[in-house]
Design a protein around this motif. Structure first.
Motif, short mmCIF file in Angstrom:
data_model
loop_
_atom_site.label_atom_id
_atom_site.label_comp_id
_atom_site.label_asym_id
_atom_site.label_seq_id
_atom_site.Cartn_x
_atom_site.Cartn_y
_atom_site.Cartn_z
N ALA A 13 -2.07 -20.89 -11.37
CA ALA A 13 -0.78 -20.87 -10.94
C ALA A 13 -0.34 -20.27 -9.63
CB ALA A 13 0.01 -20.19 -12.13
N ASP A 14 -1.12 -19.33 -9.30
CA ASP A 14 -0.86 -18.92 -7.88
C ASP A 14 -1.59 -19.59 -6.77
OD1 ASP A 14 -3.25 -17.90 -8.73
OD2 ASP A 14 -2.78 -15.82 -8.28
N ASP A 15 -2.13 -20.72 -7.08
CA ASP A 15 -2.98 -21.76 -5.96
C ASP A 15 -4.30 -20.93 -5.49
OD1 ASP A 15 -1.28 -23.63 -6.23
OD2 ASP A 15 -0.37 -23.40 -4.26
N HIS A 16 -4.89 -20.24 -6.71
CA HIS A 16 -6.12 -19.86 -6.34
C HIS A 16 -7.52 -20.90 -6.82
CE1 HIS A 16 -9.47 -17.04 -5.69
NE2 HIS A 16 -10.15 -17.48 -7.00
N ILE A 17 -8.10 -21.40 -5.85
CA ILE A 17 -9.20 -22.30 -6.37
C ILE A 17 -10.45 -21.83 -6.74
CG2 ILE A 17 -10.70 -24.26 -4.93
CD1 ILE A 17 -8.00 -25.10 -5.35
N VAL A 18 -10.98 -22.50 -7.78
CA VAL A 18 -12.32 -22.25 -8.16
C VAL A 18 -12.86 -23.44 -8.48
CG1 VAL A 18 -13.58 -21.10 -10.24
CG2 VAL A 18 -11.58 -20.26 -9.70
N ILE A 19 -14.08 -23.38 -7.96
CA ILE A 19 -15.03 -24.58 -7.91
C ILE A 19 -16.21 -24.55 -9.14
CG2 ILE A 19 -16.76 -26.23 -6.94
CD1 ILE A 19 -15.77 -25.27 -4.12
N VAL A 20 -16.19 -25.70 -9.91
CA VAL A 20 -17.01 -25.62 -11.03
C VAL A 20 -18.10 -26.51 -11.36
CG1 VAL A 20 -15.00 -24.34 -12.46
CG2 VAL A 20 -15.35 -26.75 -12.49
N ASP A 21 -18.64 -26.61 -12.34
CA ASP A 21 -19.80 -27.79 -12.60
C ASP A 21 -20.61 -27.92 -11.53
OD1 ASP A 21 -21.41 -29.76 -13.61
OD2 ASP A 21 -19.47 -31.28 -14.01
N PHE A 22 -21.87 -27.32 -11.37
CA PHE A 22 -22.94 -27.28 -10.71
C PHE A 22 -24.04 -27.94 -11.16
CE2 PHE A 22 -20.23 -24.27 -8.57
CZ PHE A 22 -20.49 -24.26 -7.44
N GLY A 23 -23.97 -28.90 -12.19
CA GLY A 23 -25.02 -29.58 -12.65
C GLY A 23 -25.86 -30.55 -11.86
N LEU A 24 -25.19 -30.93 -10.61
CA LEU A 24 -25.94 -31.81 -9.73
C LEU A 24 -26.33 -30.99 -8.63
CD1 LEU A 24 -24.03 -35.08 -9.93
CD2 LEU A 24 -26.15 -34.54 -10.89
N ALA A 25 -25.80 -29.69 -8.54
CA ALA A 25 -26.04 -28.98 -7.35
C ALA A 25 -27.82 -28.70 -6.77
CB ALA A 25 -25.61 -27.46 -7.48
N LYS A 26 -27.96 -28.78 -5.53
CA LYS A 26 -29.38 -28.70 -5.20
C LYS A 26 -29.54 -27.64 -4.06
CE LYS A 26 -30.84 -31.37 -8.50
NZ LYS A 26 -31.70 -30.85 -9.71
N VAL A 27 -30.80 -27.02 -3.98
CA VAL A 27 -30.90 -26.21 -2.86
C VAL A 27 -31.56 -27.32 -1.80
CG1 VAL A 27 -32.76 -24.56 -1.93
CG2 VAL A 27 -31.33 -23.97 -3.76
N PHE A 28 -31.23 -27.16 -0.61
CA PHE A 28 -31.76 -28.18 0.35
C PHE A 28 -32.51 -27.61 1.59
CE2 PHE A 28 -27.52 -26.67 1.84
CZ PHE A 28 -27.91 -26.73 3.33
N GLY A 29 -32.60 -26.30 1.61
CA GLY A 29 -33.48 -25.68 2.79
C GLY A 29 -33.71 -24.24 2.38
N HIS A 30 -33.82 -23.63 3.86
CA HIS A 30 -34.02 -22.10 3.69
C HIS A 30 -32.70 -21.27 3.61
CE1 HIS A 30 -37.25 -24.00 6.12
NE2 HIS A 30 -37.98 -23.24 5.96
N THR A 31 -33.10 -20.36 2.77
CA THR A 31 -32.01 -19.34 2.54
C THR A 31 -31.85 -18.19 3.51
OG1 THR A 31 -31.07 -17.90 0.83
CG2 THR A 31 -33.58 -17.88 1.05
N ARG A 32 -30.84 -17.82 3.58
CA ARG A 32 -30.79 -16.64 4.53
C ARG A 32 -31.30 -15.23 4.33
NH1 ARG A 32 -27.78 -17.08 8.81
NH2 ARG A 32 -26.54 -18.99 8.08
N HIS A 33 -31.03 -15.05 2.91
CA HIS A 33 -31.29 -13.72 2.45
C HIS A 33 -32.58 -13.91 1.63
CE1 HIS A 33 -27.96 -12.05 4.35
NE2 HIS A 33 -27.18 -13.00 3.57
N ARG A 34 -33.49 -12.94 1.58
CA ARG A 34 -34.78 -12.78 0.84
C ARG A 34 -34.47 -11.94 -0.33
NH1 ARG A 34 -39.94 -12.10 4.08
NH2 ARG A 34 -41.68 -12.91 2.70
N PRO A 35 -34.74 -12.43 -1.52
CA PRO A 35 -34.60 -11.73 -2.79
C PRO A 35 -35.60 -10.83 -2.99
CG PRO A 35 -33.90 -13.93 -3.22
CD PRO A 35 -34.58 -14.02 -1.93
N HIS A 36 -35.44 -9.44 -3.28
CA HIS A 36 -36.63 -8.65 -3.43
C HIS A 36 -37.01 -8.55 -4.83
CE1 HIS A 36 -36.57 -7.40 0.73
NE2 HIS A 36 -35.32 -7.51 0.72
N ALA A 37 -37.75 -9.66 -5.03
CA ALA A 37 -38.19 -9.67 -6.67
C ALA A 37 -39.58 -10.62 -6.78
CB ALA A 37 -37.17 -10.40 -7.24
N ARG A 38 -40.16 -10.44 -7.75
CA ARG A 38 -41.48 -11.19 -7.91
C ARG A 38 -41.06 -12.16 -9.38
NH1 ARG A 38 -46.83 -8.20 -9.13
NH2 ARG A 38 -45.86 -8.11 -10.92
#
Length: 419
Positions: free
Chosen positions: A166-191
């Motif tokens: 109602a206050d014109d805040h946008i939320v993008i949904v449905d990432f069922g077709l989303a894909k990673v396409f290249g290199h990420t900027r940040h490196r997760p510290h996890a294994r």
């Protein structure tokens, strides 16, 4: 079908109160969405890292397992969850938690009190430039974050997948077709952990067989669905999404009955930007730039470019027309990227204090061009999303960690509603 690496509970009602009729929100090809309330009983365990407090309302996406026919179907679900966890932005729907029963996979999402974009625009659809600018700026801010910070392309950006409050805040949904396409900027510290673990699992699933364990490993490593193909240039892209909002390069491939087309890593985000241009055209003009449903005719119309001769465009500023025209460039190399779009004069009018108007979302600090950033990337998209996937695999404590870092997001899961 592989065994999915999500916590197992006896039934949906172990964790949530939901009515299949009265709480129904929407349904798609592969899933249904319901309004659900998190329970608070001894039988409703708290999933480690989740931010869903008892009594919280969520949008519960329920995927029937009998519709998961192949390993690719399973990887697509894992991919969607990993990307949702991976992305934390005010204009992107938040993942609350994920679990499964013997029959369903359930993804609990932020429940947005709003409407699909076209419903929110009203009957005529065409709206003022001030309102359109505010809405489009939020969409592009989210796209810049996805494209330049997370190296994710949505691939199905359309009004039905954009909610407006109602206050014109946008939320993008449905990432069922989303894909990673290249290199990420940040490196997760996890294994990446491959140790299976289950909570309240039925006896036949509590101890997965060696074959099942192998399928889990395959699902985790390949969860980004051939992301390796996105790490070399040129790359092959598969057309998907909704025809009316697809980019010309995708429509041409569909019109020629092609399965893929050759592109580059830097051009992948331009698919979303063209879709954003279609949405902007609708906001400012009240109609689609192209009305045909014939793929070959549509591809030809796109090559000629969108028309701005409608009487409705006569009342719009030249900056607005130029902005939309640059997003609807048929050549992806000439099409604006998200960073350039946010610097466009139509988007950047200043207030009395010299600050861009209405920028209430978190902006991402990054170069205007993806090309300048390739050499500095430290980890491929496949490796990075595998690291994000670790949070979906059980931790050494024997509890799954799919919702880790949710508490660090910028807004809490709130009670909201789809209309």
């Amino acid at each position: 079908m592989s065994l999915l690496p999500f916590i197992i509970v006896d039934s949906i009602r172990t964790l949530y109160d939901v009515d299949e009729i009265y709480d129904f929100i929407n349904s798609g090809t592969y899933a249904s969405v319901y309004r659900a309330v998190r329970r608070d009983t001894p039988q409703s365990p708290f999933i480690q890292g989740a931010s869903v407090a008892p009594g919280s309302v969520v949008a519960l996406k329920v995927i029937q397992k009998n519709g998961i026919k192949t390993e690719k179907d399973a990887r697509d679900i894992i991919n969607e969850v990993a990307i949702l966890k991976y992305a934390q932005h005010p204009n992107i729907v938040r993942l609350a938690e994920v679990f499964q029963t013997t029959r369903e996979v359930c993804i609990a999402l932020e429940f947005v009190e709003g409407k699909e974009l076209l419903q929110g625009l009203g009957v005529s659809r065409a709206i003022t430039e001030v309102r359109a600018r505010n809405l489009i700026r939020q969409i592009i801010s989210a796209l810049m974050y996805l494209h330049e910070e997370k190296r994710v392309v949505h691939r199905d950006l359309k009004p039905e997948n954009i909610l407006v409050t109602a206050d014109d805040h946008i939320v993008i949904v449905d990432f069922g077709l989303a894909k990673v396409f290249g290199h990420t900027r940040h490196r997760p510290h996890a294994r990446l952990s491959l140790r299976p673990s289950f909570h309240q699992a039925p006896p036949d699933l509590a101890r997965p067989s060696e074959a099942q364990g192998h399928l889990i490993r395959s699902a985790s490593i390949e969860s980004v669905d051939s992301v390796a193909s996105h790490t070399d240039s040129p790359i092959l892209a598969t057309p998907c999404g909704t025809l009316k909002y697809a980019a010309p390069e995708a429509v041409r491939t569909m019109a020629s009955h092609g399965a893929q087309w050759s592109t580059t890593r830097g051009s992948m985000p331009k698919l979303d930007m063209y879709s954003c241009g279609i949405i902007g055209y609708i906001m400012l003009c009240g109609q689609l730039p192209y009305e045909t449903s014939n793929k070959a005719t549509l591809a030809a119309q796109m090559e000629r470019g969108a028309s701005f001769q409608s009487p409705r465009w006569a009342t719009r500023s030249e900056d607005a027309k130029n902005f939309v025209a640059l997003l609807l460039q048929p050549d992806p190399s000439l099409r604006m990227g998200a960073s350039d779009a946010l610097q466009h004069p139509w988007i950047r009018p200043c207030d009395d204090e010299g600050s861009p108007c209405g920028l209430t979302t978190t902006m991402v600090t990054s170069p205007n061009s993806l090309k300048d950033d390739e050499e500095s990337a430290t980890k491929s998209g496949r490796e990075a999303l595998s690291m994000a996937f670790q949070a979906m695999m059980p931790s050494c404590s024997g509890q799954p960690d799919v919702n880790a870092d949710v508490n660090g997001m910028q807004r809490p899961v709130k009670s909201v509603s789809y209309f």
